[in-house]
Write an enzyme that holds these catalytic residues in place. Structure first.
Site, PDB file in Angstrom:
ATOM      1  N   CYS A   1      53.422  94.686 -44.854  1.00 63.97           N
ATOM      2  CA  CYS A   1      53.221  95.052 -46.253  1.00 63.97           C
ATOM      3  C   CYS A   1      54.502  95.662 -46.792  1.00 63.97           C
ATOM      4  O   CYS A   1      55.483  95.823 -46.095  1.00 63.97           O
ATOM      5  CB  CYS A   1      52.088  96.047 -46.370  1.00 63.97           C
ATOM      6  SG  CYS A   1      52.468  97.540 -45.482  1.00 63.97           S
TER       7      CYS A   1
ATOM      8  N   CYS B   1      55.972  98.679 -44.893  1.00 63.46           N
ATOM      9  CA  CYS B   1      56.852  98.406 -43.750  1.00 63.46           C
ATOM     10  C   CYS B   1      58.265  98.142 -44.245  1.00 63.46           C
ATOM     11  O   CYS B   1      59.248  98.610 -43.673  1.00 63.46           O
ATOM     12  CB  CYS B   1      56.375  97.172 -42.992  1.00 63.46           C
ATOM     13  SG  CYS B   1      54.671  97.228 -42.491  1.00 63.46           S
TER      14      CYS B   1
ATOM     15  N   ASP C   1      47.730  67.679 -22.068  1.00 62.33           N
ATOM     16  CA  ASP C   1      48.413  68.023 -20.837  1.00 62.33           C
ATOM     17  C   ASP C   1      47.615  69.188 -20.266  1.00 62.33           C
ATOM     18  O   ASP C   1      46.922  69.872 -21.003  1.00 62.33           O
ATOM     19  CB  ASP C   1      49.848  68.419 -21.169  1.00 62.33           C
ATOM     20  CG  ASP C   1      50.508  69.150 -20.037  1.00 62.33           C
ATOM     21  OD1 ASP C   1      50.507  68.587 -18.934  1.00 62.33           O
ATOM     22  OD2 ASP C   1      51.006  70.256 -20.245  1.00 62.33           O
TER      23      ASP C   1
ATOM     24  N   ASP D   1      53.014  70.688 -23.634  1.00 63.24           N
ATOM     25  CA  ASP D   1      54.018  71.740 -23.795  1.00 63.24           C
ATOM     26  C   ASP D   1      55.223  71.577 -22.889  1.00 63.24           C
ATOM     27  O   ASP D   1      56.269  72.129 -23.159  1.00 63.24           O
ATOM     28  CB  ASP D   1      53.384  73.104 -23.527  1.00 63.24           C
ATOM     29  CG  ASP D   1      53.115  73.300 -22.048  1.00 63.24           C
ATOM     30  OD1 ASP D   1      52.726  72.304 -21.405  1.00 63.24           O
ATOM     31  OD2 ASP D   1      53.307  74.406 -21.536  1.00 63.24           O
TER      32      ASP D   1
ATOM     33  N   ASP E   1      56.382  66.491 -20.881  1.00 61.30           N
ATOM     34  CA  ASP E   1      55.534  65.928 -21.922  1.00 61.30           C
ATOM     35  C   ASP E   1      56.347  65.433 -23.113  1.00 61.30           C
ATOM     36  O   ASP E   1      55.824  64.705 -23.958  1.00 61.30           O
ATOM     37  CB  ASP E   1      54.542  66.980 -22.442  1.00 61.30           C
ATOM     38  CG  ASP E   1      53.567  67.399 -21.379  1.00 61.30           C
ATOM     39  OD1 ASP E   1      53.027  66.508 -20.722  1.00 61.30           O
ATOM     40  OD2 ASP E   1      53.363  68.607 -21.211  1.00 61.30           O
TER      41      ASP E   1
END
Lengths: 733, 53
Positions: free
Chosen positions: A31, A34, A439, A621, A625
């Site tokens: 927000c 911060c 996977d 991942d 792959d």
């Protein structure tokens, strides 16, 4: 994570006048509070001249006077304020994309300015045509419009002209070809009208068309940049850095982009390798699951090859970085990846497919109109006018926005539910998918290890082991960390062995079998099955084995059921051993499973499926792959995936759960319906508009109304996709 | 209709002014952080001191 011991010089750029600059990706900014807290907090540090947090992409730019503080101090200060900041590799910040966005924005501004002013003049002409405008005034207004339109079209139209030219020189037709043709013809004909003192000039239609399309394109670009920025932040948070050994023997943490082949890097225990290389010194076990899908650890020593993405488990290493070598796994993956990506680039996006049908139809209609009027006895000039009017009124404003408008809305929705798209047309391909191939390792299973059977271990033991685990950097310790909150005081880690601590004169140990002095009999008894073991010992009591494995993601079974409910086939392709794959597949209720596959085998299975007419969504991942992700009809990777796989996939999903896969399919299917509706609407619109133009009834007023009306309808329909946001499966992250 | 000779240049001039203003604001980075700008407007009291100058 202590940044104070890290040298962050490689992330700093000098901006002149003795000022240095660093970009940080900041976690946990939610927000305005911060934002103010961080900026104000840094503002009080002596030496800092500027601290500005970009709330849109959560990046913090800090500048300070050279020599007054070190970059690590900035990170430390942000940490004191309660936020984690990660240095941003200046080489990774995309400059070309920002320049492209600026160019689009400028083109849009110019087109907007021109459209407004020409409309001002056009409305006067239309009103005047109905009442008593003198031909002289009309001519003056047309000349003024031409003076505004010509430079504006020349400037704002460039993105379309360039793309159309590029397509034509490749002997293809994309949506920009009819757009370019329409705009140029409209402007050209209006110029002739202006010169000859005619009644009809279409400058407003041409410029408005450009303006609408540019707005669509700009929004699309913005969405994509936002997604990209998020992905870049994630890369920074993952800390894709390496500890480089300098020639004088000292070490420095540098971004991966600053590592060259031949450099030597240090890899600590529990650290993920960020480079490929050959081990020079050190012995360890390597977790290769992210690379090969195998869950058993491989022993490695000097001379062995190691890959980026693997996890160093038990011993510190010095690795000599290599360039892509021949005859290795990585080389094989790269070759397959290239082939898959070439095949993919020939795939036609939905919008371009529509343009392929549309362009010849409309252009034939225009030609027939010309011939028809000639045959009917009109001169070639009125015949030409009617033909061009056909092209102008059918000018694909609705068609040009039909798909991109939906893409923007859909990718915005996906972004909010934790799916980041790499390519815009992935939405329509997600909708097509009728089969999902997973996977196993790291995708169906959680990337973090979990306990096999937490109930079998006494709660007290678990809590103590958890407190010890908090002091360990070992990857397997992560499984136990969830069971404790505070670390054991005085706990020390012996890298590659375990953690020990003394409490009330009793020694607690957590670590390898040898570290806890387990007897060979005990080890032999415990080491059965597919899991790994961590040993715990309290004082002189018998050591207790704790079985740890990479368990299934907690919603994996639910996700598979949901996919089946939606009529999708499910299959598991894994590089892991048969027993491990079978165990997971049985638990999930997936009948189709293959184990022990190499990257090329995975592609072969996918090709087989696509020959059977299946449209496969690949979820994976690992490095192994990557080729499959690139060759599948559409693909998605978890955010924990290796870099290569993330780049090869169409989308990346965030978070611990698999649910974003279902969400992606749901949103995409809804979006695909909206795209089809829009395309049909555009076709219907043309069906009505063309006869009007063929018979010569089109005036600039009708053209302008038809064009903006159809664009607005298409855009509103695209916005309807947003309405489904409340009905999504996954809770917002 | 002579008024047109004044009004049209005025209209165009205003339009160009708007365009120039937009291009300037874009160049000075005002569009870089749209979300942040919205929040900053709310919390102007606790902005860092260098922004208050």
């Amino acid at each position: 994570m202590g940044f104070h011991d890290r040298d962050l010089k490689s992330f700093v750029t000098a901006v002149g006048d003795g000022i240095e600059h660093i970009d940080l990706a900041v976690e946990g900014v939610r927000c305005a509070g911060c934002m103010a807290k961080i900026e104000k907090g840094l503002g009080t540090v002596p030496g800092i001249t500027r601290a500005r947090l970009n709330f849109t992409n959560r990046r913090l730019a800090v500048e300070w006077k050279t020599g007054e503080l070190a970059p690590a101090d900035v990170v430390e200060k942000v940490a004191q304020l309660g936020y984690r900041a990660h240095p941003f590799d200046p080489g990774a910040v995309a400059g070309a994309e920002a320049a492209e966005a600026r160019r689009l924005m400028k083109a849009m501004a110019v087109a907007g300015f021109a459209a407004m002013n020409i409309m001002l003049l056009s409305v006067s002409v239309w009103a005047g045509n109905a009442s008593d405008i003198t031909p002289e005034t009309r001519d003056l207004f047309h000349w003024l419009s031409a003076l505004i339109a010509i430079p504006a079209v020349a400037y704002s139209g460039r993105p379309f002209f360039e793309s159309a030219f590029h397509a034509l020189s490749n002997r293809a037709v994309n949506m920009d070809v009819p757009i370019t043709l329409g705009v140029l013809l409209a402007v050209g004909m209006s110029l002739v009208e202006t010169f000859t003192g005619g009644r009809h000039a279409y400058f407003d239609a041409a410029v408005m068309l450009l303006f609408f399309l540019l707005v669509g394109r700009f929004l699309d670009m913005n969405m994509r940049r936002r997604t990209r920025a998020q992905a870049e932040n994630l890369a920074a948070l993952k800390g894709e850095t390496a500890t480089k050994v300098l020639p004088d023997g000292s070490t420095r943490v540098v971004p991966v982009s600053a590592i060259d082949p031949g450099d030597r890097v240090l890899v600590a225990v529990g650290e993920r390798l960020s480079v490929d290389g050959i081990i020079e010194t050190g012995k360890t076990e390597i977790d290769q699951s992210l690379v090969t899908g195998e869950t058993t650890y491989a022993a490695a020593g000097p001379g062995d090859r190691v890959y980026a993405g693997t996890l160093n488990m038990t011993g510190a290493l010095t690795v000599q970085v290599t360039a892509a070598a021949k005859g290795t796994l990585l080389d094989e993956v790269n070759t397959l990846l290239e082939a898959a990506q070439t095949a993919r680039s020939t795939r036609l996006a939905l919008a371009d497919k529509a343009a392929g049908y549309y362009a010849p139809l409309v252009h034939t209609a225009a030609a027939l109109t010309f011939v028809g009027w000639l045959v009917a006895g009109a001169g070639w000039q009125p015949a030409m006018m009617a033909a061009i009017a056909v092209l102008i009124i059918t000018c694909p404003c609705a068609l040009g926005l039909a798909v991109p408008a939906v893409q923007v809305v859909a990718s915005g929705l996906l972004f909010r539910s934790g799916v980041l798209l790499n390519s815009g047309d992935a939405v329509e391909r997600f909708a097509d998918a009728d089969m999902v191939v997973f996977d196993k390792t790291g995708t169906l299973t959680s990337p973090e290890p979990t306990l096999v059977d937490p109930d079998a271990i006494p709660a007290e033991t678990l809590a103590t082991a958890g407190r010890l685990a908090l002091s360990s950097k070992h990857p397997l310790a992560a499984a136990l960390k969830a069971y404790a909150t505070a670390p054991m005081p005085g706990a020390t880690e012996e890298p590659g062995q375990g953690v020990r601590a003394q409490i009330d004169g009793v020694e607690y140990r957590l670590g390898s079998a040898a570290f806890c002095s387990a007897s060979p009999d005990q080890v032999g008894e415990a080491e059965r099955g597919t899991h790994s073991l961590v040993w715990f010992r309290k004082g002189d009591a018998a050591p207790l084995p704790i079985a740890v494995e990479q368990g299934l993601r907690r919603d994996a079974r639910e996700v598979i059921e949901k996919l089946k409910e939606r009529g999708l086939g499910v299959m598991i392709l894994s590089g892991d051993r048969v027993e491990a794959v079978d165990a997971a597949a049985d638990e999930l209720g997936v009948a189709d499973r293959r184990a022990g596959l190499k990257p090329a085998d995975k592609i072969a299975v996918l090709e087989d499926l696509s020959r059977q007419g299946r449209k496969v969504l690949m979820v994976g991942d690992g490095l192994n792959d990557a080729p499959a992700l690139a060759s599948a009809h559409v693909s998605i990777s978890p955010v924990t995936a290796v870099h290569l796989s993330q780049a090869a996939a169409d989308a990346v999903f965030l978070g611990e759960t698999l649910m974003p896969v279902v969400t992606a399919i749901d949103i995409s299917r809804r979006a695909r319906r909206a795209m089809d509706q829009n395309l049909w609407f555009a076709a219907l619109y043309n069906l009505c508009a063309v006869p009007v133009a063929v018979f010569g009834f089109v005036t600039p007023l009708i053209a302008a109304l038809a064009m903006s009306g159809s664009s607005v309808i298409v855009t509103l329909n695209a916005l309807r996709v947003r309405l489904m946001a409340g009905k999504l499966e996954a809770p917002r992250q | 209709m002579n008024v047109l000779f004044i009004l049209i240049p005025v209209a165009l001039g205003l339009g160009l002014l708007g365009l120039a203003a937009f291009l300037w604001s874009m160049k000075s980075g005002q569009f870089d952080d749209l979300d942040g700008a919205a929040w900053r407007a709310i919390s102007d009291d606790d902005l860092p001191s260098e922004d208050k100058k």
